[in-house]
Design an enzyme around this catalytic site. Structure first.
Site, PDB file in Angstrom:
ATOM      1  N   LYS A  30      38.507  -3.212   9.610  1.00  0.00           N
ATOM      2  CA  LYS A  30      39.437  -2.066   9.575  1.00  0.00           C
ATOM      3  C   LYS A  30      39.932  -1.788  10.986  1.00  0.00           C
ATOM      4  O   LYS A  30      39.227  -1.205  11.800  1.00  0.00           O
ATOM      5  CB  LYS A  30      38.771  -0.805   9.026  1.00  0.00           C
ATOM      6  CG  LYS A  30      39.827   0.301   8.826  1.00  0.00           C
ATOM      7  CD  LYS A  30      39.339   1.684   9.125  1.00  0.00           C
ATOM      8  CE  LYS A  30      39.609   2.213  10.487  1.00  0.00           C
ATOM      9  NZ  LYS A  30      40.994   2.429  10.895  1.00  0.00           N
ATOM     10  N   GLU A  60      29.881  -0.073  20.281  1.00  0.00           N
ATOM     11  CA  GLU A  60      30.386  -0.186  21.655  1.00  0.00           C
ATOM     12  C   GLU A  60      31.255   1.049  21.866  1.00  0.00           C
ATOM     13  O   GLU A  60      32.341   1.152  21.320  1.00  0.00           O
ATOM     14  CB  GLU A  60      31.168  -1.499  21.801  1.00  0.00           C
ATOM     15  CG  GLU A  60      31.329  -1.940  23.237  1.00  0.00           C
ATOM     16  CD  GLU A  60      32.535  -1.312  23.876  1.00  0.00           C
ATOM     17  OE1 GLU A  60      32.367  -0.273  24.554  1.00  0.00           O
ATOM     18  OE2 GLU A  60      33.639  -1.831  23.698  1.00  0.00           O
ATOM     19  N   CYS A 108      37.220   1.617  27.979  1.00  0.00           N
ATOM     20  CA  CYS A 108      35.846   2.140  28.014  1.00  0.00           C
ATOM     21  C   CYS A 108      35.157   1.798  29.331  1.00  0.00           C
ATOM     22  O   CYS A 108      34.265   2.501  29.769  1.00  0.00           O
ATOM     23  CB  CYS A 108      35.060   1.597  26.837  1.00  0.00           C
ATOM     24  SG  CYS A 108      35.245  -0.177  26.618  1.00  0.00           S
ATOM     25  N   GLU A 124      34.920  11.531  28.702  1.00  0.00           N
ATOM     26  CA  GLU A 124      35.828  10.387  28.778  1.00  0.00           C
ATOM     27  C   GLU A 124      37.260  10.870  28.537  1.00  0.00           C
ATOM     28  O   GLU A 124      37.584  11.371  27.462  1.00  0.00           O
ATOM     29  CB  GLU A 124      35.426   9.365  27.710  1.00  0.00           C
ATOM     30  CG  GLU A 124      36.160   8.062  27.837  1.00  0.00           C
ATOM     31  CD  GLU A 124      35.697   7.026  26.815  1.00  0.00           C
ATOM     32  OE1 GLU A 124      35.500   7.395  25.649  1.00  0.00           O
ATOM     33  OE2 GLU A 124      35.534   5.856  27.199  1.00  0.00           O
TER      34      GLU A 124
HETATM   35  P1  NDP Z   1      37.992   6.829  17.272  1.00  0.00           P
HETATM   36  O1  NDP Z   1      36.633   6.516  17.695  1.00  0.00           O
HETATM   37  O2  NDP Z   1      38.185   7.976  16.337  1.00  0.00           O
HETATM   38  O3  NDP Z   1      38.669   5.541  16.565  1.00  0.00           O
HETATM   39  C1  NDP Z   1      38.193   4.230  16.622  1.00  0.00           C
HETATM   40  C2  NDP Z   1      38.223   3.598  15.224  1.00  0.00           C
HETATM   41  O4  NDP Z   1      37.305   4.264  14.361  1.00  0.00           O
HETATM   42  C3  NDP Z   1      39.582   3.700  14.529  1.00  0.00           C
HETATM   43  O5  NDP Z   1      39.823   2.546  13.780  1.00  0.00           O
HETATM   44  C4  NDP Z   1      39.377   4.909  13.637  1.00  0.00           C
HETATM   45  O6  NDP Z   1      40.263   4.984  12.573  1.00  0.00           O
HETATM   46  C5  NDP Z   1      37.947   4.692  13.172  1.00  0.00           C
HETATM   47  N1  NDP Z   1      37.297   5.874  12.621  1.00  0.00           N
HETATM   48  C6  NDP Z   1      37.559   7.185  12.880  1.00  0.00           C
HETATM   49  N2  NDP Z   1      36.727   7.984  12.168  1.00  0.00           N
HETATM   50  C7  NDP Z   1      35.927   7.172  11.437  1.00  0.00           C
HETATM   51  C8  NDP Z   1      34.858   7.399  10.493  1.00  0.00           C
HETATM   52  N3  NDP Z   1      34.443   8.619  10.169  1.00  0.00           N
HETATM   53  N4  NDP Z   1      34.254   6.334   9.948  1.00  0.00           N
HETATM   54  C9  NDP Z   1      34.636   5.088  10.272  1.00  0.00           C
HETATM   55  N5  NDP Z   1      35.642   4.814  11.128  1.00  0.00           N
HETATM   56  C10 NDP Z   1      36.280   5.836  11.719  1.00  0.00           C
HETATM   57  O7  NDP Z   1      38.895   7.010  18.553  1.00  0.00           O
HETATM   58  P2  NDP Z   1      40.307   7.767  18.694  1.00  0.00           P
HETATM   59  O8  NDP Z   1      41.370   6.845  18.367  1.00  0.00           O
HETATM   60  O9  NDP Z   1      40.325   9.065  17.942  1.00  0.00           O
HETATM   61  O10 NDP Z   1      40.289   8.099  20.254  1.00  0.00           O
HETATM   62  C11 NDP Z   1      39.623   9.270  20.725  1.00  0.00           C
HETATM   63  C12 NDP Z   1      38.840   8.991  21.979  1.00  0.00           C
HETATM   64  O11 NDP Z   1      37.873   7.992  21.739  1.00  0.00           O
HETATM   65  C13 NDP Z   1      39.645   8.417  23.145  1.00  0.00           C
HETATM   66  O12 NDP Z   1      40.323   9.377  23.833  1.00  0.00           O
HETATM   67  C14 NDP Z   1      38.557   7.757  23.933  1.00  0.00           C
HETATM   68  O13 NDP Z   1      37.899   8.717  24.710  1.00  0.00           O
HETATM   69  C15 NDP Z   1      37.630   7.227  22.884  1.00  0.00           C
HETATM   70  N6  NDP Z   1      37.877   5.790  22.569  1.00  0.00           N
HETATM   71  C16 NDP Z   1      37.056   4.861  23.110  1.00  0.00           C
HETATM   72  C17 NDP Z   1      37.287   3.526  22.874  1.00  0.00           C
HETATM   73  C18 NDP Z   1      36.433   2.466  23.499  1.00  0.00           C
HETATM   74  O14 NDP Z   1      36.906   1.350  23.698  1.00  0.00           O
HETATM   75  N7  NDP Z   1      35.181   2.724  23.769  1.00  0.00           N
HETATM   76  C19 NDP Z   1      38.386   3.074  22.040  1.00  0.00           C
HETATM   77  C20 NDP Z   1      39.173   4.123  21.478  1.00  0.00           C
HETATM   78  C21 NDP Z   1      38.905   5.417  21.745  1.00  0.00           C
HETATM   79  P3  NDP Z   1      41.558   5.959  12.716  1.00  0.00           P
HETATM   80  O15 NDP Z   1      42.405   5.310  13.727  1.00  0.00           O
HETATM   81  O16 NDP Z   1      42.153   5.981  11.394  1.00  0.00           O
HETATM   82  O17 NDP Z   1      41.037   7.286  13.144  1.00  0.00           O
END
Ligand code: NDP
Length: 471
Positions: A169, A244, A278, A378
């Site tokens: 996903k 991660e 990250c 972050e």
């Molecule tokens: P999320 O952690 O919400 O999203 C990452 C993935 O998880 C997306 O595919 C998202 O889907 C999915 N997801 C969200 N909620 C659920 C759930 N309950 N169960 C399973 N999967 C889920 O990150 P955001 O996009 O909201 O970003 C917010 C913050 O997260 C950023 O500002 C940053 O600080 C951090 N981040 C860190 C990353 C890293 O590489 N470590 C990567 C991205 C974000 P959907 O897009 O539909 O919400």
């Protein structure tokens, strides 16, 4: 206008059962460039069923067969590297420097995993026992938008190497990139059901996957908050998890560092992937007795980090992925000032001369204490904090005073000293004098930066279950 109305199940493209749609934007222009039709719980059921059907035969494939598949995946993805790069620029806003790294890496991760597999022993003797490393079962991968290809491909490569089938996903915000990548993966001609890709919201498709009874293993990259929710959902059926998550990486400039080299590299580590990374080194730790000099140099060197049109080869910082991310980063720039930090460069609003797009001014805060929220949370944008320290011990103390532990950076002219400091840092990766990458070495975090490791043998074993046979 791109219409993405297909998901990938059981070896072919299919229309999702879900009917909800989400708009897709070019973040550099704020214009809508497409629409994606999202999957739902029923699509998850179909995708998991396909992966489950494929698992028995795939789990018995030989090492040679899997290596061959990894090579085919590499070839299929590499063939369309230019198109992948264009989509990444348009839909995500990645500047040239990041595209040049990320697009070829989408293909090369398959070769890295093939290399790991070549020398990996699935059976070994331990005393009187014969130990067999068996694929964990049907896996689910949930990936974010900040490096769509890299995360999908590295998680898929590991599943294939392990003999596990997978349902992926991706972030719906990356649907155009996912569509091109899926077409490439399809061309590799893997057995039907080995990989399945379902676009959809995290709260719908992601949640259905993490609680699904037939999923044995979850691999997730994203925020720590979502990682926590996934861990909880996975606990019901004791699913194996690799998480991660986020970071707030310290970037320690020791007092003997060669500033000509360290300053631009420290900024590059902080602004990597437009700050949406990250591993970004967002806390610059500077010795108090060289603070003025270091701040003056940072303020000058930041001029080389131009924010703007990702097509411009001189641009090093692209837009934030969405309006939501832009608002979030702006709110942190406001918060930093309210908390008493001083703006050394940048600030709220768009960069000068830019009147549209989700661009942020590359921002440097001085007078930052490590207990301010801008130093603890972050931000995920081009916003860096400079934190002074008294001596080496104090620098290590500040560096480790964080909930995170993904990556750390140390700059020093004395290699032995840098190693000594590195050994004290609570981080999954420590980079000395730069940001070198080793694709076969484990990647992942201490503390709330995650659970488990990805890449190489460590990543592979996270998809395997050892079984001991005693005769
Ligand atoms: P999320 O952690 O919400 O999203 C990452 C993935 O998880 C997306 O595919 C998202 O889907 C999915 N997801 C969200 N909620 C659920 C759930 N309950 N169960 C399973 N999967 C889920 O990150 P955001 O996009 O909201 O970003 C917010 C913050 O997260 C950023 O500002 C940053 O600080 C951090 N981040 C860190 C990353 C890293 O590489 N470590 C990567 C991205 C974000 P959907 O897009 O539909 O919400």
């Amino acid at each position: 206008m791109r219409i993405i109305d297909q998901i990938y199940i059981g070896g072919g493209f299919d229309r999702p059962h879900g009917s909800e749609e989400a708009p897709l934007f070019n973040p550099a222009t704020e214009q809508q460039i497409g629409v994606v039709r999202l999957g739902d719980e029923e699509d998850v059921e179909r995708a998991v069923a396909a992966a489950k059907r494929a698992f028995p035969a795939f789990s018995r494939t030989s090492k040679a067969e899997r290596i061959d598949m990894l090579h085919r995946l590499n070839a299929a993805v590499s063939r369309r590297a230019d198109e992948l790069a264009d989509a990444m620029r348009e839909e995500y806003g990645a500047p040239q420097g990041f595209v040049k790294f990320a697009a070829p890496r989408a293909g090369s991760v398959f070769l890295d995993m093939a290399k790991t597999l070549e020398t990996y022993e699935f059976r070994r003797r331990i005393g009187r026992a014969e130990v067999e490393m068996r694929p964990a079962g049907v896996a689910a991968a949930i990936t974010p938008w900040n490096s769509n290809y890299g995360f999908i491909c590295s998680k898929l490569a590991t599943a294939v190497a392990a003999g596990a089938t997978i349902v992926i996903k991706p972030s719906e915000m990356s649907a155009i990139q996912t569509q091109i990548l899926t077409e490439c993966l399809h061309d590799a001609n893997l057995p039907a059901g080995v990989f399945n890709i379902v676009n959809g919201y995290g709260g719908v498709v992601g949640a259905a996957l993490t609680s699904h009874r037939d999923i044995a293993k979850i691999t997730f990259t994203g925020s720590t908050a979502t990682g926590r929710a996934i861990l909880q959902a996975a606990s019901g059926a004791m699913k194996r998890v690799t998480l991660e998550l986020g970071g707030k990486s310290p970037n320690i400039i020791l007092d003997d560092a060669d500033l000509d080299a360290a300053i631009p590299q420290a900024l590059a580590a902080g602004f990597i992937n437009s700050g949406q990374a990250c591993i970004a080194g967002t806390r610059i730790l500077a010795p108090a007795d060289r603070l003025d000099e270091i701040q003056a140099r940072l303020a000058k060197a930041i001029g080389a980090f131009k924010a703007g049109d990702p097509h411009d080869p001189e641009v090093r910082i692209g837009p934030m992925v969405s309006r939501k991310q832009w608002d979030r980063v702006q709110s942190y720039i406001r918060l930093g000032q309210e908390e008493g930090a001083k703006l050394l460069a940048g600030g709220e609003g768009r960069p000068e001369g830019v009147d549209r797009g989700w661009f942020v001014r590359p921002t440097l805060f001085s007078d930052v204490c490590n207990d301010m929220r801008i130093a603890r949370e972050e931000i995920f944008g081009p916003v860096l904090c400079i934190i002074p320290y008294r001596d080496e011990k104090h620098a290590i103390e500040i560096a480790n005073d964080t909930d995170y532990g993904l990556q750390a950076y140390v700059f020093s002219s004395d290699h032995k000293r840098a190693r000594r400091v590195a050994e004290e840092l609570e981080a999954g990766r420590v980079a000395i004098n730069g940001a070198a990458h080793e694709p076969l070495a484990p990647f992942g975090g201490f503390k709330q930066s995650g659970i488990g490791r990805e890449f190489g043998v460590f990543g592979l074993e996270a998809f395997l279950e050892p079984r001991t046979l005693l005769v």
